[in-house]
Design a protein around this motif. Structure first.
Motif, PDB file in Angstrom:
ATOM      1  N   ILE A 226      45.508  21.315  -0.320  1.00  0.00           N
ATOM      2  CA  ILE A 226      44.207  21.158   0.324  1.00  0.00           C
ATOM      3  C   ILE A 226      44.191  19.800   1.015  1.00  0.00           C
ATOM      4  N   ASP A 227      44.082  19.833   2.337  1.00  0.00           N
ATOM      5  CA  ASP A 227      44.126  18.621   3.163  1.00  0.00           C
ATOM      6  C   ASP A 227      42.717  18.304   3.642  1.00  0.00           C
ATOM      7  N   VAL A 228      42.182  17.172   3.205  1.00  0.00           N
ATOM      8  CA  VAL A 228      40.850  16.742   3.640  1.00  0.00           C
ATOM      9  C   VAL A 228      41.016  15.527   4.549  1.00  0.00           C
ATOM     10  N   PRO A 229      40.662  15.637   5.828  1.00  0.00           N
ATOM     11  CA  PRO A 229      40.800  14.491   6.733  1.00  0.00           C
ATOM     12  C   PRO A 229      39.930  13.316   6.295  1.00  0.00           C
ATOM     13  N   ARG A 230      40.468  12.139   6.385  1.00  0.00           N
ATOM     14  CA  ARG A 230      39.725  10.929   6.043  1.00  0.00           C
ATOM     15  C   ARG A 230      38.647  10.658   7.090  1.00  0.00           C
ATOM     16  N   PRO A 231      37.605   9.921   6.700  1.00  0.00           N
ATOM     17  CA  PRO A 231      36.577   9.562   7.689  1.00  0.00           C
ATOM     18  C   PRO A 231      37.110   8.536   8.675  1.00  0.00           C
ATOM     19  N   GLU A 232      36.362   8.282   9.711  1.00  0.00           N
ATOM     20  CA  GLU A 232      36.763   7.290  10.708  1.00  0.00           C
ATOM     21  C   GLU A 232      36.999   5.945  10.043  1.00  0.00           C
ATOM     22  N   GLY A 233      38.094   5.312  10.401  1.00  0.00           N
ATOM     23  CA  GLY A 233      38.445   4.044   9.783  1.00  0.00           C
ATOM     24  C   GLY A 233      39.298   4.208   8.544  1.00  0.00           C
ATOM     25  N   TYR A 234      39.434   5.430   8.055  1.00  0.00           N
ATOM     26  CA  TYR A 234      40.345   5.831   6.973  1.00  0.00           C
ATOM     27  C   TYR A 234      39.885   5.469   5.565  1.00  0.00           C
ATOM     28  N   ALA A 235      38.901   4.605   5.395  1.00  0.00           N
ATOM     29  CA  ALA A 235      38.495   4.183   4.055  1.00  0.00           C
ATOM     30  C   ALA A 235      37.678   5.269   3.363  1.00  0.00           C
ATOM     31  N   LEU A 236      38.015   5.564   2.113  1.00  0.00           N
ATOM     32  CA  LEU A 236      37.260   6.529   1.321  1.00  0.00           C
ATOM     33  C   LEU A 236      36.055   5.843   0.674  1.00  0.00           C
ATOM     34  N   THR A 237      34.966   6.574   0.594  1.00  0.00           N
ATOM     35  CA  THR A 237      33.782   6.113  -0.127  1.00  0.00           C
ATOM     36  C   THR A 237      33.561   7.036  -1.320  1.00  0.00           C
ATOM     37  N   PRO A 238      32.822   6.585  -2.326  1.00  0.00           N
ATOM     38  CA  PRO A 238      32.530   7.478  -3.451  1.00  0.00           C
ATOM     39  C   PRO A 238      31.850   8.765  -3.009  1.00  0.00           C
ATOM     40  N   GLU A 239      30.894   8.653  -2.089  1.00  0.00           N
ATOM     41  CA  GLU A 239      30.133   9.823  -1.654  1.00  0.00           C
ATOM     42  C   GLU A 239      31.035  10.833  -0.949  1.00  0.00           C
ATOM     43  N   PHE A 240      31.879  10.354  -0.043  1.00  0.00           N
ATOM     44  CA  PHE A 240      32.779  11.234   0.703  1.00  0.00           C
ATOM     45  C   PHE A 240      33.773  11.909  -0.244  1.00  0.00           C
ATOM     46  N   THR A 241      34.321  11.131  -1.154  1.00  0.00           N
ATOM     47  CA  THR A 241      35.327  11.647  -2.076  1.00  0.00           C
ATOM     48  C   THR A 241      34.736  12.684  -3.019  1.00  0.00           C
ATOM     49  N   VAL A 242      33.589  12.375  -3.582  1.00  0.00           N
ATOM     50  CA  VAL A 242      32.928  13.294  -4.508  1.00  0.00           C
ATOM     51  C   VAL A 242      32.580  14.609  -3.815  1.00  0.00           C
ATOM     52  N   ALA A 243      32.082  14.524  -2.588  1.00  0.00           N
ATOM     53  CA  ALA A 243      31.714  15.741  -1.855  1.00  0.00           C
ATOM     54  C   ALA A 243      32.925  16.647  -1.667  1.00  0.00           C
ATOM     55  N   ALA A 244      34.077  16.067  -1.320  1.00  0.00           N
ATOM     56  CA  ALA A 244      35.278  16.873  -1.111  1.00  0.00           C
ATOM     57  C   ALA A 244      35.753  17.510  -2.415  1.00  0.00           C
ATOM     58  N   LEU A 245      35.728  16.746  -3.495  1.00  0.00           N
ATOM     59  CA  LEU A 245      36.199  17.276  -4.773  1.00  0.00           C
ATOM     60  C   LEU A 245      35.279  18.366  -5.304  1.00  0.00           C
TER      61      LEU A 245
END
Length: 357
Positions: free
Chosen positions: A132-151
């Motif tokens: 499962i490939d989830v593209p990173r947000p702009e700027g590449y840095a992961l945030t807790p909110e972005f990561t949790v939503a994908a998981l």
């Protein structure tokens, strides 16, 4: 001549390409994120003496549990770790493969955030684990909110957070790891191949107590300048280590590998003495390329992802022709540059400056 298409490959391997990076005997090789500084002579002497002693016993199998090495690795990482919480294999790739053999497989999935280490999907294919490939947000840095939503959306069986991330260099913050662990019920791997180069963030090893599904992967290939020895290792709950014993091949770590790695850890201070210089050259390279008008992404590793190349392939080939090998990963407008010694960094800066001349 027989080709792959003539063989009865598993369906998920059809059309795949093996992992590979260009290999050239060039004067300045900065394409696979090695530590280009040589190992100090006194350390070499001790390692060679340890190898000579180990050779005397190679008519016998090595210690299958490599207790001495695991004890040394636990001492190096600190945080109260014991040998029972450490594992090792022939490079961190084999460590990750063993994790997927134990916890992945048919009907199970592995998730990570791209662009990231290109071996992850290959390891998934090799173990029949869904990718499962989830593209990173702009700027590449992961945030807790972005990561949790994908998981929570994908509910993988295994997730990998690479920090600092390869190939972007993006650091990984502790709050992302904590949020990710709590967001799903699967195995969470934090790949810390470049952790020693990040002076600002503590290793996720500190988060292991009470988190039996958290696994922290490390390597001696990068900061330790030990890429040719092939020694990766893992810190995790003892139950996880027991799970990896179920899938490892017997005597998978040779006596010579164990001896060389254990000796190197005895000299960890000397082996890691170049890390500060690499950070200095990284910052120097970043400043110089920014002044030249390139986009340099923040990095906590020993490499930089640099954007702003109108023709990355052309720039790659021009530098290669000059004896400087870097990495073209197919990211639009970008090239990845490993940080070398001061003379290597100077040559790289001059060569890139000349591209616009």
């Amino acid at each position: 001549m027989t080709s792959l298409s003539d063989l009865p490959l598993r369906d998920n391997l059809v059309g795949q390409e093996p992992y590979g990076a260009p290999q050239d005997a060039v004067p300045i090789s900065l394409n696979v994120n090695e530590n280009t500084h040589p190992i100090p002579d006194p350390v070499i002497e001790d390692i060679v003496a340890s190898l000579a002693e180990a050779v005397r016993g190679v008519n016998r199998y090595p210690d299958r549990e490599f207790v001495e090495l695991r004890t040394a690795l636990a001492g190096y990482l600190g945080h109260g770790l014991t040998a029972e919480q450490l594992w090792a294999a022939n490079g961190s790739n084999e460590v990750l493969q063993q994790i997927l053999q134990a916890f992945g497989g048919p009907g199970r999935t592995l998730l990570s955030f791209s662009p990231t280490y290109s071996m992850y999907p290959l390891l998934a294919s090799g173990t029949d684990t869904g990718w499962i490939d989830v593209p990173r947000p702009e700027g590449y840095a992961l945030t807790p909110e972005f990561t949790v939503a994908a998981l929570r959306e994908h509910r993988p069986d295994i997730a990998i957070l690479c920090g600092p991330n390869n190939p972007t260099g993006t650091p990984l913050d502790r709050d992302v790891v904590l949020a990710a662990y709590d967001a799903f019920d699967g195995i969470l791997i934090v790949d810390e191949a470049y952790q020693e180069f990040d002076a600002e963030r503590e290793s996720s090893v500190a988060l292991l107590p009470g988190r039996h599904r958290l696994l922290v992967s490390r390597t001696m290939s990068k900061a330790f300048a030990f890429a040719g020895v092939r020694l990766g290792y893992l810190a995790a709950d003892p139950a996880v280590i027991d799970a990896l014993r179920l899938v490892r091949l017997p005597y998978h770590l040779s006596a010579l590998t164990q001896a060389a790695a254990t000796a190197a850890i005895r000299h960890s201070g000397e082996m890691l003495a170049t890390v500060a210089d690499i950070r200095e050259q990284r910052d120097r390279l970043a400043t110089a390329l920014t002044e030249l008008g390139y986009e340099v992404h923040p990095s906590g590793a020993n490499f930089l992802l640099v954007g702003g190349f109108a023709d990355p392939t052309g720039a790659f080939e021009t530098l290669r022709a000059q004896g400087i090998l870097i990495r073209n990963l197919g990211i639009e407008g970008h090239l990845r540059l490993t940080v070398g010694t001061e003379p290597e960094t100077t040559a790289l800066i001059d060569a890139i400056a000349a591209l616009g001349a």
